[in-house]
Design a protein around this motif. Sequence first.
Motif, PDB file in Angstrom:
ATOM      1  N   PHE A  54      48.510  34.491 -38.445  1.00  0.00           N
ATOM      2  CA  PHE A  54      49.649  33.759 -38.027  1.00  0.00           C
ATOM      3  C   PHE A  54      49.368  32.554 -37.024  1.00  0.00           C
ATOM      4  O   PHE A  54      49.686  31.514 -37.127  1.00  0.00           O
ATOM      5  N   ASP A  55      48.322  32.863 -36.401  1.00  0.00           N
ATOM      6  CA  ASP A  55      47.922  31.931 -35.150  1.00  0.00           C
ATOM      7  C   ASP A  55      47.420  30.777 -36.024  1.00  0.00           C
ATOM      8  O   ASP A  55      47.778  29.400 -35.509  1.00  0.00           O
ATOM      9  N   GLU A  56      46.569  30.927 -36.792  1.00  0.00           N
ATOM     10  CA  GLU A  56      45.984  29.733 -37.752  1.00  0.00           C
ATOM     11  C   GLU A  56      46.839  29.049 -38.480  1.00  0.00           C
ATOM     12  O   GLU A  56      46.808  27.867 -38.425  1.00  0.00           O
ATOM     13  N   LEU A  57      47.987  29.813 -38.895  1.00  0.00           N
ATOM     14  CA  LEU A  57      48.897  29.062 -39.921  1.00  0.00           C
ATOM     15  C   LEU A  57      50.014  27.976 -38.837  1.00  0.00           C
ATOM     16  O   LEU A  57      50.181  27.169 -39.187  1.00  0.00           O
ATOM     17  N   ILE A  58      50.350  28.990 -37.736  1.00  0.00           N
ATOM     18  CA  ILE A  58      51.380  27.915 -36.675  1.00  0.00           C
ATOM     19  C   ILE A  58      50.367  26.779 -36.020  1.00  0.00           C
ATOM     20  O   ILE A  58      50.802  25.779 -36.158  1.00  0.00           O
ATOM     21  N   SER A  59      48.846  27.073 -35.655  1.00  0.00           N
ATOM     22  CA  SER A  59      48.171  25.927 -35.330  1.00  0.00           C
ATOM     23  C   SER A  59      48.108  25.006 -36.635  1.00  0.00           C
ATOM     24  O   SER A  59      48.305  23.443 -36.147  1.00  0.00           O
ATOM     25  N   THR A  60      47.980  25.035 -37.822  1.00  0.00           N
ATOM     26  CA  THR A  60      47.915  24.069 -38.703  1.00  0.00           C
ATOM     27  C   THR A  60      49.090  23.542 -39.034  1.00  0.00           C
ATOM     28  O   THR A  60      49.077  22.085 -38.916  1.00  0.00           O
ATOM     29  N   LEU A  61      50.415  24.101 -38.890  1.00  0.00           N
ATOM     30  CA  LEU A  61      51.685  23.439 -39.028  1.00  0.00           C
ATOM     31  C   LEU A  61      51.965  22.588 -37.646  1.00  0.00           C
ATOM     32  O   LEU A  61      52.530  21.440 -37.915  1.00  0.00           O
ATOM     33  N   VAL A  80      46.670  25.647 -48.913  1.00  0.00           N
ATOM     34  CA  VAL A  80      45.608  24.311 -49.112  1.00  0.00           C
ATOM     35  C   VAL A  80      45.534  23.779 -47.781  1.00  0.00           C
ATOM     36  O   VAL A  80      44.366  23.351 -47.261  1.00  0.00           O
ATOM     37  N   LEU A  81      46.451  23.557 -46.975  1.00  0.00           N
ATOM     38  CA  LEU A  81      46.486  22.721 -45.771  1.00  0.00           C
ATOM     39  C   LEU A  81      45.610  23.692 -44.610  1.00  0.00           C
ATOM     40  O   LEU A  81      44.571  22.868 -44.153  1.00  0.00           O
ATOM     41  N   MET A  82      45.579  24.778 -44.668  1.00  0.00           N
ATOM     42  CA  MET A  82      44.927  25.658 -43.822  1.00  0.00           C
ATOM     43  C   MET A  82      43.534  25.794 -44.135  1.00  0.00           C
ATOM     44  O   MET A  82      42.494  25.738 -43.272  1.00  0.00           O
TER      45      MET A  82
END
Length: 428
Positions: free
Chosen positions: A58-65, A134-136
């Motif tokens: 989740f942390d990596e996901l939110i950071s990417t967004l 893909v973005l992550m």
Amino acid sequence: MVPDIIFYLIVLLSLFVLGSFFSAAEMAFSALSRPRVKTLSETGSKRATLVLNLHERFDELISTLLICNNIVAITAATVGVVFFVRLIGEENGPWISAVIITAIVVVLTDIFPKSVAKESPERVAMVVAPFLRVLMAVLKPVNRLIAKLRKGLSNAFIKKEDSEQDERALLGQELLYRVEEAENDGDISEADSLLISNAIEFNDLRAEDILTPRVNIAGIPKDSTLERMADIFMESGYSRLPVYEESLDNIHGVVHIRDFLKCMADESRPLEEIIVPPVYTAPTARVRDLLGLLKKAKSHMAIVIDEYGGTEGLVTMEDILEQLVGEIYDESDEVIEEFVRLENGKIQIDCSADIEKLFEYFDMEEAEEESHRASTVGGWIMDTLGRIPEVGDSFVHEKLTVTVTQADQRRAEVCVVEVAEAVIAEEG
């Protein structure tokens, strides 16, 4: 000139679409229900499985967004200035661009997509999941750098112990909130909600929170005759009783009624043989640890010792289980209602009730100093009066008028509470 304007307009529209996409994705993954997605995954949905895998990061996901959203916002602001300068000139173009682009970014690419995504977060999450994967992957080096910077700042300014305690407290509150939300949405029943909430709060309970106080302990003097012991068992209704010498501060052990009956049948059998050594614990011992201690000792009762070595109370296995499943009654138990509404609108309260239940019942905030001084309604009344309560004693606390209706020489047993008429009229 016209082709340039059309080009910049297409770029702006594309950026707005991307911003809406990232905002919707952020809300979807923040608001989704893991149990629902897990259920879909177990039925064979590959998208649901992907959503679960991404949510675990989740942390990596939110950071990417957030990175993508900021890039989109900055690019849109820059392109917007160029577009409006080309469209209406350098004099008014920049400020008109700032107003219009800001309004579009806030409303159309932030508030609106998040509102839509919140209505059906699981569905939105499954739609956007492949693109986010893909973005992550593309932004993984950037996210690693951000994670290291965040960890370094955290270690520099926040103590690890404090951080872990705060995280545990917040996690517990978040879980309770999600359980309450699930109950309100009808996903789980009230009984299931109560059981889950009790299990979450169970970790923070201590022996002093659930013990039977010394004054309510029924015990057997060690020099009692078999006939006297039988009477005490009959009067108390308990299957296990502590055996003490001289006073409850000197408890020698615990006797089970089954063993006592065997002793009565065989009068040659000494009483000492049926007395089981007691399990001792401190008031601050965590209930989860106490449960393990009782299981290991194969005992159903623990004696809680105060700081002076005296008996403060006792905790039984039943007391611990009741914190998870609620009150447990058997055929011999007398069911006592702690709060009873009387015909005149007043509330009759058993003074052994938890003080937190009283404030919760009347929808009042419990003052911090009160929460530390008394744990029962009776203790609260004694603290407020500053002496041992007597029948007829009365006092006013905020919107409540409290009157003692039953008491013995040591404590209040029953009180009646009346809510001020002005408060009732105002709330009505």
